[in-house]
Design a protein around this motif. Structure first.
Motif, PDB file in Angstrom:
ATOM      1  N   VAL A 377      -6.663  -4.637   0.891  1.00 45.03           N
ATOM      2  CA  VAL A 377      -7.686  -3.917   0.018  1.00 45.03           C
ATOM      3  C   VAL A 377      -8.502  -3.013   0.677  1.00 45.03           C
ATOM      4  CG1 VAL A 377      -9.648  -4.444  -1.566  1.00 45.03           C
ATOM      5  CG2 VAL A 377      -7.844  -6.215  -1.280  1.00 45.03           C
ATOM      6  N   PRO A 378      -8.363  -1.617   0.575  1.00 51.30           N
ATOM      7  CA  PRO A 378      -8.923  -0.517   1.099  1.00 51.30           C
ATOM      8  C   PRO A 378     -10.584  -0.689   1.193  1.00 51.30           C
ATOM      9  CG  PRO A 378      -7.252   0.205  -0.189  1.00 51.30           C
ATOM     10  CD  PRO A 378      -7.426  -0.977  -0.588  1.00 51.30           C
ATOM     11  N   GLN A 379     -11.298  -0.275   2.001  1.00 51.32           N
ATOM     12  CA  GLN A 379     -12.853  -0.354   1.895  1.00 51.32           C
ATOM     13  C   GLN A 379     -13.154   0.637   0.679  1.00 51.32           C
ATOM     14  OE1 GLN A 379     -13.455   1.184   5.963  1.00 51.32           O
ATOM     15  NE2 GLN A 379     -14.437   2.847   5.160  1.00 51.32           N
ATOM     16  N   GLY A 380     -14.386   0.250   0.229  1.00 54.97           N
ATOM     17  CA  GLY A 380     -14.852   1.012  -1.075  1.00 54.97           C
ATOM     18  C   GLY A 380     -16.071   0.333  -1.512  1.00 54.97           C
ATOM     19  N   GLY A 381     -16.564   1.068  -2.842  1.00 56.75           N
ATOM     20  CA  GLY A 381     -17.537   0.609  -3.363  1.00 56.75           C
ATOM     21  C   GLY A 381     -17.582  -0.158  -4.627  1.00 56.75           C
ATOM     22  N   GLU A 382     -16.577   0.603  -5.562  1.00 59.28           N
ATOM     23  CA  GLU A 382     -16.495   0.238  -7.045  1.00 59.28           C
ATOM     24  C   GLU A 382     -15.409  -0.860  -7.031  1.00 59.28           C
ATOM     25  OE1 GLU A 382     -15.885   3.558  -9.271  1.00 59.28           O
ATOM     26  OE2 GLU A 382     -17.572   4.509  -8.656  1.00 59.28           O
ATOM     27  N   GLU A 383     -15.516  -1.885  -8.071  1.00 58.82           N
ATOM     28  CA  GLU A 383     -14.611  -2.904  -8.407  1.00 58.82           C
ATOM     29  C   GLU A 383     -13.236  -2.159  -8.660  1.00 58.82           C
ATOM     30  OE1 GLU A 383     -15.295  -6.925 -10.371  1.00 58.82           O
ATOM     31  OE2 GLU A 383     -14.668  -5.212 -12.085  1.00 58.82           O
ATOM     32  N   ILE A 384     -12.225  -2.832  -8.095  1.00 58.66           N
ATOM     33  CA  ILE A 384     -11.020  -2.511  -8.210  1.00 58.66           C
ATOM     34  C   ILE A 384     -10.405  -3.141  -9.604  1.00 58.66           C
ATOM     35  CG2 ILE A 384      -8.610  -1.883  -7.575  1.00 58.66           C
ATOM     36  CD1 ILE A 384      -9.829  -2.235  -4.584  1.00 58.66           C
ATOM     37  N   ALA A 385      -9.813  -2.039 -10.598  1.00 58.15           N
ATOM     38  CA  ALA A 385      -9.260  -2.732 -11.819  1.00 58.15           C
ATOM     39  C   ALA A 385      -7.925  -3.754 -11.582  1.00 58.15           C
ATOM     40  CB  ALA A 385      -8.893  -1.672 -12.645  1.00 58.15           C
ATOM     41  N   GLN A 386      -7.716  -4.544 -12.656  1.00 52.37           N
ATOM     42  CA  GLN A 386      -6.750  -5.499 -12.426  1.00 52.37           C
ATOM     43  C   GLN A 386      -5.558  -4.878 -12.779  1.00 52.37           C
ATOM     44  OE1 GLN A 386      -8.088  -7.582 -16.445  1.00 52.37           O
ATOM     45  NE2 GLN A 386      -5.822  -7.387 -16.951  1.00 52.37           N
ATOM     46  N   ASN A 387      -4.386  -5.305 -12.310  1.00 53.39           N
ATOM     47  CA  ASN A 387      -2.997  -4.573 -12.197  1.00 53.39           C
ATOM     48  C   ASN A 387      -2.755  -3.515 -11.303  1.00 53.39           C
ATOM     49  OD1 ASN A 387      -1.977  -6.717 -14.277  1.00 53.39           O
ATOM     50  ND2 ASN A 387      -2.786  -5.564 -15.896  1.00 53.39           N
ATOM     51  N   THR A 388      -3.720  -3.365 -10.585  1.00 56.35           N
ATOM     52  CA  THR A 388      -3.620  -2.380  -9.301  1.00 56.35           C
ATOM     53  C   THR A 388      -2.659  -2.757  -8.476  1.00 56.35           C
ATOM     54  OG1 THR A 388      -5.937  -1.604  -9.613  1.00 56.35           O
ATOM     55  CG2 THR A 388      -4.893  -0.936  -7.646  1.00 56.35           C
ATOM     56  N   VAL A 389      -1.944  -1.765  -7.805  1.00 49.95           N
ATOM     57  CA  VAL A 389      -0.966  -1.946  -6.880  1.00 49.95           C
ATOM     58  C   VAL A 389      -1.451  -2.035  -5.305  1.00 49.95           C
ATOM     59  CG1 VAL A 389       1.469  -1.243  -5.985  1.00 49.95           C
ATOM     60  CG2 VAL A 389       0.871  -0.940  -8.280  1.00 49.95           C
ATOM     61  N   PHE A 390      -1.272  -3.020  -4.617  1.00 52.19           N
ATOM     62  CA  PHE A 390      -1.943  -2.948  -3.303  1.00 52.19           C
ATOM     63  C   PHE A 390      -0.463  -3.360  -1.915  1.00 52.19           C
ATOM     64  CE2 PHE A 390      -5.309  -4.569  -5.914  1.00 52.19           C
ATOM     65  CZ  PHE A 390      -6.395  -3.931  -5.137  1.00 52.19           C
ATOM     66  N   ASP A 391      -0.801  -2.799  -1.041  1.00 48.34           N
ATOM     67  CA  ASP A 391       0.220  -3.054  -0.142  1.00 48.34           C
ATOM     68  C   ASP A 391      -0.064  -4.593   0.324  1.00 48.34           C
ATOM     69  OD1 ASP A 391       0.631  -0.461   0.412  1.00 48.34           O
ATOM     70  OD2 ASP A 391      -0.667  -0.332   2.157  1.00 48.34           O
ATOM     71  N   PHE A 392       1.414  -5.174   0.483  1.00 49.68           N
ATOM     72  CA  PHE A 392       1.311  -6.774   0.584  1.00 49.68           C
ATOM     73  C   PHE A 392       1.858  -6.956   1.853  1.00 49.68           C
ATOM     74  CE2 PHE A 392       4.334 -10.616  -0.129  1.00 49.68           C
ATOM     75  CZ  PHE A 392       3.362 -11.227  -0.053  1.00 49.68           C
ATOM     76  N   ILE A 393       1.587  -7.994   2.442  1.00 53.30           N
ATOM     77  CA  ILE A 393       2.029  -8.370   3.754  1.00 53.30           C
ATOM     78  C   ILE A 393       2.614  -9.859   3.814  1.00 53.30           C
ATOM     79  CG2 ILE A 393       1.674  -8.831   6.257  1.00 53.30           C
ATOM     80  CD1 ILE A 393      -0.772  -6.583   4.380  1.00 53.30           C
ATOM     81  N   ALA A 394       3.821 -10.035   3.800  1.00 49.87           N
ATOM     82  CA  ALA A 394       4.221 -11.346   3.482  1.00 49.87           C
ATOM     83  C   ALA A 394       3.810 -12.480   4.613  1.00 49.87           C
ATOM     84  CB  ALA A 394       5.748 -11.534   3.176  1.00 49.87           C
ATOM     85  N   ALA A 395       3.666 -13.430   4.493  1.00 50.74           N
ATOM     86  CA  ALA A 395       3.277 -14.243   5.542  1.00 50.74           C
ATOM     87  C   ALA A 395       3.917 -15.652   5.476  1.00 50.74           C
ATOM     88  CB  ALA A 395       1.889 -14.602   5.738  1.00 50.74           C
ATOM     89  N   SER A 396       4.707 -16.434   6.600  1.00 52.17           N
ATOM     90  CA  SER A 396       5.477 -17.551   6.742  1.00 52.17           C
ATOM     91  C   SER A 396       5.151 -18.163   7.839  1.00 52.17           C
ATOM     92  CB  SER A 396       6.846 -17.398   6.151  1.00 52.17           C
ATOM     93  OG  SER A 396       7.240 -16.394   7.040  1.00 52.17           O
TER      94      SER A 396
END
Length: 396
Positions: A377-396
């Motif tokens: 989640v990039p830094q920022g001030g305003e709430e980010i709306a639902q269904n926004t696309v983010f970078d995903f880092i898989a972890a296992s």
């Protein structure tokens, strides 16, 4: 403190090329090829049957012949035979070599066999049911390119060209170091002020997934001991992967010890959460790299996946590819920090959908075990709306 983007770029700019090594075929799974693999003969190496049935010369069909005397039975692994006359046939099994003077195979289902003769019940096409020599690959063709990851399917190709041993990219020798007087072995019963070791074992398990078996080392919170043990470990390892001792506490001796060992600090502290105190450094002349992660479990685990795995891929000559996920809910960013938020994921209609996990901070091991990875989640001030696309880092 530097922005996440700068830290990530600097990590990828300081990779290691450790050269190549030869390993046995069955020990090569998961490794990266350092050579092109060429066909040592045609694939398939001979005209072969793709069905069980009979094999004939099509010239007999053109003469109106429909019944054939059976000369024998051909199976896979038999040397090539020759049809004595076009009024005869062989029974032939899948994988068998096509006999000389024959060019067409008819499935058993389209024949009637009685008293040593086979009668066809439908007119075949010339050349049917034959896998012709060299139609897959011809001798000398490159079957696998350098830089290919060796999977189970790749093992089959390597075996087919006789690669008993394979040239692969060398993996780094890693020492996973934990520090702290509060840590005890997992078989011990901790006192009220102690905890069992967990970070170093999580890192070791994660490294095993990329075919690296690390050395585990624990050092007490003693300045001289830390420097002495790290100096000794650097003699036989390419990478130090540390957990703990990099914050600003009075017993956080790691940064000073690394400086004394002439490890050049690339950065210390990143504008991110979790994992802000992350320390990264190198010693280029001796090809040594240090990933010094914060001691909290989530911080260590996140930084391993965010930084180390892309670094390893780049070091092995692989592309660092991004993955994305759609967050079903709204989320509030931090005004000055990049956030790595734990999520669970599932596929819906071909899209990766993420849902946040409500944990209790960077020390929450249980929430970590439930997570499939992190969204950035990039830094920022305003709430980010639902269904926004983010970078995903898989972890296992």
């Amino acid at each position: 403190m530097i922005p996440f983007e700068n830290a990530f770029d600097q990590v990828l700019q300081n990779t290691l090329d450790l050269g190549d090594e030869t390993v046995t075929l069955l020990n090569s799974t998961g490794r990266i090829l350092s050579e092109d693999i060429k066909a040592d003969r045609d694939f398939p190496p001979f005209n072969r049957s793709t069905k069980d049935g009979i094999v004939i010369a099509f010239s007999a069909i053109e003469k109106g012949i429909s019944s054939f005397k059976i000369e024998g039975v051909l199976s896979a692994g038999m040397p090539q035979k020759s049809l004595s006359t076009d009024i005869n046939c062989f029974e032939i099994m899948t994988g068998a070599v096509l006999p000389k003077k024959a060019d067409t195979i008819i499935m058993y289902e389209q024949t009637e066999i009685q008293d040593g003769c086979a009668t066809i019940t439908s007119i075949p096409k010339k050349g049917q049911n034959i896998h012709s020599q060299g139609t897959d690959e011809q001798k000398g063709a490159i079957l696998l390119k350098k830089g290919t990851e060796i999977t189970a399917a790749v093992i089959g190709v390597l075996a087919s060209v006789g690669k008993k041993e394979v040239l692969v990219k060398k993996l780094p020798k890693i020492c996973v170091v934990s520090t702290g007087n509060e840590l005890v072995e997992i078989h011990e019963t901790p006192l009220p002020h102690q905890i069992r070791k967990s970070n170093s074992l999580s890192l070791a398990a994660a490294l095993e997934k990329v075919k690296i078996t690390p050395t585990l080392l624990h050092i007490a919170d003693d300045k001289n001991a830390i420097e002495k043990e790290l100096e000794k470990a650097f003699l036989t390892h390419d990478i130090m992967m540390l957990s703990g001792g990099v914050s600003k506490g009075k017993f956080d001796f790691i940064p000073g010890a690394l400086t004394n060992l002439e490890i050049k600090k690339i950065f210390h502290r990143v504008a991110q959460r979790p994992g802000k105190p992350f320390w990264f450094g190198i010693q280029k002349e001796k090809k040594k790299v240090v990933f010094s992660f914060p001691g909290n479990p989530v911080s260590t685990f996140a930084n391993y996946h965010v930084y180390f795995l892309p670094w390893l891929k780049r070091s092995l000559g692989l592309k660092v590819e991004k993955q994305s996920a759609i967050l079903e809910e709204t989320i509030q960013p931090h005004p000055s920090l990049t956030l790595f938020v734990q999520v669970t994921t599932q596929w819906k209609d071909g899209k990766l959908i993420a849902k946040t996990i409500k944990g209790n901070g960077s020390g929450d091991l249980v929430s970590l075990a439930l997570a499939d990875g992190f969204i950035r989640v990039p830094q920022g001030g305003e709430e980010i709306a639902q269904n926004t696309v983010f970078d995903f880092i898989a972890a296992s």
